[in-house]
Design an enzyme around this catalytic site. Structure first.
Site, PDB file in Angstrom:
ATOM      1  N   TYR A  81       0.849  -1.197   0.000  1.00 27.36           N
ATOM      2  CA  TYR A  81       0.000   0.000   0.000  1.00 27.36           C
ATOM      3  C   TYR A  81       0.879   1.240   0.000  1.00 27.36           C
ATOM      4  O   TYR A  81       1.795   1.352   0.803  1.00 27.36           O
ATOM      5  CB  TYR A  81      -0.905   0.018   1.244  1.00 27.36           C
ATOM      6  N   GLU A  92      -0.554   4.690  -0.456  1.00 27.50           N
ATOM      7  CA  GLU A  92      -1.409   5.885  -0.602  1.00 27.50           C
ATOM      8  C   GLU A  92      -0.598   7.148  -0.369  1.00 27.50           C
ATOM      9  O   GLU A  92       0.183   7.241   0.581  1.00 27.50           O
ATOM     10  CB  GLU A  92      -2.562   5.837   0.400  1.00 27.50           C
ATOM     11  N   ASP A 126      -6.052  13.702 -25.282  1.00 26.80           N
ATOM     12  CA  ASP A 126      -6.114  12.288 -24.935  1.00 26.80           C
ATOM     13  C   ASP A 126      -5.281  11.546 -25.982  1.00 26.80           C
ATOM     14  O   ASP A 126      -5.744  11.267 -27.088  1.00 26.80           O
ATOM     15  CB  ASP A 126      -7.573  11.812 -24.954  1.00 26.80           C
ATOM     16  N   THR A 149      -3.071   6.419 -22.051  1.00 26.74           N
ATOM     17  CA  THR A 149      -2.991   5.094 -21.452  1.00 26.74           C
ATOM     18  C   THR A 149      -1.644   4.500 -21.854  1.00 26.74           C
ATOM     19  O   THR A 149      -1.021   4.923 -22.820  1.00 26.74           O
ATOM     20  CB  THR A 149      -4.148   4.183 -21.918  1.00 26.74           C
ATOM     21  N   LYS A 190      -1.524   0.700 -24.999  1.00 22.76           N
ATOM     22  CA  LYS A 190      -1.876   0.582 -26.421  1.00 22.76           C
ATOM     23  C   LYS A 190      -0.568   0.618 -27.224  1.00 22.76           C
ATOM     24  O   LYS A 190       0.235  -0.296 -27.100  1.00 22.76           O
ATOM     25  CB  LYS A 190      -2.860   1.695 -26.797  1.00 22.76           C
ATOM     26  N   ARG A 213      -1.625  -2.106 -18.317  1.00 21.81           N
ATOM     27  CA  ARG A 213      -2.824  -1.269 -18.323  1.00 21.81           C
ATOM     28  C   ARG A 213      -2.700  -0.203 -17.238  1.00 21.81           C
ATOM     29  O   ARG A 213      -2.656  -0.523 -16.056  1.00 21.81           O
ATOM     30  CB  ARG A 213      -4.069  -2.119 -18.059  1.00 21.81           C
TER      31      ARG A 213
HETATM   32  N1  DSN Z   1     -11.624   1.048 -25.378  1.00 22.77           N
HETATM   33  C1  DSN Z   1     -10.448   1.708 -25.883  1.00 22.77           C
HETATM   34  C2  DSN Z   1     -10.281   1.457 -27.334  1.00 22.77           C
HETATM   35  O1  DSN Z   1     -10.442   0.328 -27.729  1.00 22.77           O
HETATM   36  O2  DSN Z   1      -9.983   2.362 -28.088  1.00 22.77           O
HETATM   37  C3  DSN Z   1     -10.435   3.109 -25.530  1.00 22.77           C
HETATM   38  O3  DSN Z   1     -10.628   3.213 -24.175  1.00 22.77           O
END
Ligand code: DSN
Length: 390
Positions: A46, A48, A196, A222, A225, A231
């Protein structure tokens, strides 16, 4: 593993991932080193709070790790720590966007985002997302003819509606985004510019897609990707907004950060800083362009006529098969895509007119443009076998 039920599922999924062709534009395959970090003892801890200000003891190494992840993130995108901060604790993209708005958009304020069915994301203010319930979405569109952003139309909406924040960077948009034009529109309308960059993060890191950092106030991405990490999410902010964003993440929206994930992110950032990552990122785009062009030559309509990125949309409906049927037919033959709305779709999100195809995952597996040509043959033949009579 003593739990044979879960063990079996892990084995099945590993086999499925090995056998299928993965064209999900938002997926990728992490390295063994990222996996090691994710499955490490750090999941027990933990932490925090933030480095140097935790609510639990025993965080000496977690502090060093979190600072390391922050430093690597800033360095990867050539950002000065005097001007930018980065929060590495957000659990994923949706809570990260929520944290940005919670920090920067007043109650009852507005978020100007690209319509979901034009390539935006739910968390760009769509009504079914909490971001569209707590704030008002001012929606913008792509041009019906060209299927790319129309900056004049966007500017007119922004000047009329005066949103608090304009969101740029999308989920199903294949073209280069003119960050400069969006910055000018934000300035003229008195809005902040939030980017984003979830989909294009790895392309920016690899130097093959224009960086938004000189233009944006905040950039969220994120990490799983095109960036090829675990993730999670990174929220970059200019210093003036960083304290508010940190407070929105913790204690505003989250408790203890997932330190094993942060370790995995740090490893992925290290990997993305290596010269070979730039080669990978370029190959991702080459593969997407080759695949989209080959499908186009076989008669399939590609939204906006092509791609500058890792992804593109195919209008399967005009070719005689709905997006859902196309996706199902491909899956039966081991090719995994997702059904996707296309701009000005006349069908529904559950059975839209198109599919989305991305090449980041298959490029990680070593696929080249020759493989893409063979894949186009395979996709074309599967789809043609399943075209409706009507
Ligand atoms: N769900 C994602 C995508 O496939 O683009 C975006 O959050």
């Amino acid at each position: 593993m003593k739990d044979t039920d879960v063990q079996l599922l892990l084995q099945y999924e590993a086999k499925r991932q090995e056998q299928d062709v993965n064209l999900i534009a938002s997926e990728n395959y992490v390295s063994e080193d990222v996996m090691t970090a994710l499955g490490s003892t750090l999941t027990n801890k933990y932490a925090e709070g933030y480095p140097g200000a935790r609510y639990y003891g025993g965080n000496e190494h977690m502090d060093t790790l979190e600072v390391l992840a922050q430093q690597r993130a800033l360095k990867l995108f050539s950002l000065s720590p005097d001007e930018w901060s980065v929060n590495v604790q957000a659990l994923s993209g949706s809570p990260a966007n929520l944290a940005v708005y919670a920090a920067l958009v007043p109650e009852g304020g507005s978020i100007m985002g690209l319509r979901l069915d034009h390539g935006g994301h739910l968390t760009h203010g769509h009504k079914v997302s909490q971001t569209g319930k707590w704030w008002k979405q001012i929606a913008y569109e792509v041009d019906q003819e060209t299927e790319v952003l129309d900056h004049d139309a966007l500017r007119a909406i922004a000047l009329q509606e005066k949103p608090n924040v304009i969101v740029a960077g999308y989920t199903a948009y294949s073209r280069i985004i003119d960050w400069d034009a969006l910055r000018a529109i934000a300035d003229e309308s008195g809005a902040l510019l939030h980017v984003d960059a979830s989909h294009i993060a790895g392309l920016i890191a690899g130097g093959v897609y224009p960086s938004p950092f000189a233009y944006a106030d905040t950039v969220m991405m994120t990490t799983h990707k095109t960036l090829r990490g675990p993730r999670g999410a990174l929220i970059f902010s200019r210093k003036a907004y960083s304290e508010k964003i940190n407070k929105a993440v913790f204690p505003g929206l989250q408790g203890g950060p997932h330190m094993n994930t942060i370790a995995g992110i740090a490893v992925a950032l290290y990997e993305a800083a290596q010269p070979e990552f730039g080669v990978y990122a370029q190959q991702v785009i080459n593969n997407a362009q080759t695949l989209s062009q080959a499908l186009q030559e076989k008669g399939w309509r590609i939204i906006s006529g092509g791609t500058d990125t890792h992804l593109f949309l195919v209008d399967t409906w005009i070719g005689g098969i709905s997006g859902k049927d196309a996706s199902d037919a491909l899956e039966k033959e081991g090719v995994i895509v997702n059904k996707n709305t296309i701009p000005f779709d006349t069908k529904t999100p559950n059975d839209p007119s198109g599919i989305r195809i991305g090449t980041a995952a298959e490029t990680t597996r070593g696929k080249t443009t020759d493989d893409m040509l063979a894949l186009a043959e395979r996709i074309d033949s599967i789809l043609r076998k399943n075209i409706h009579d009507n």
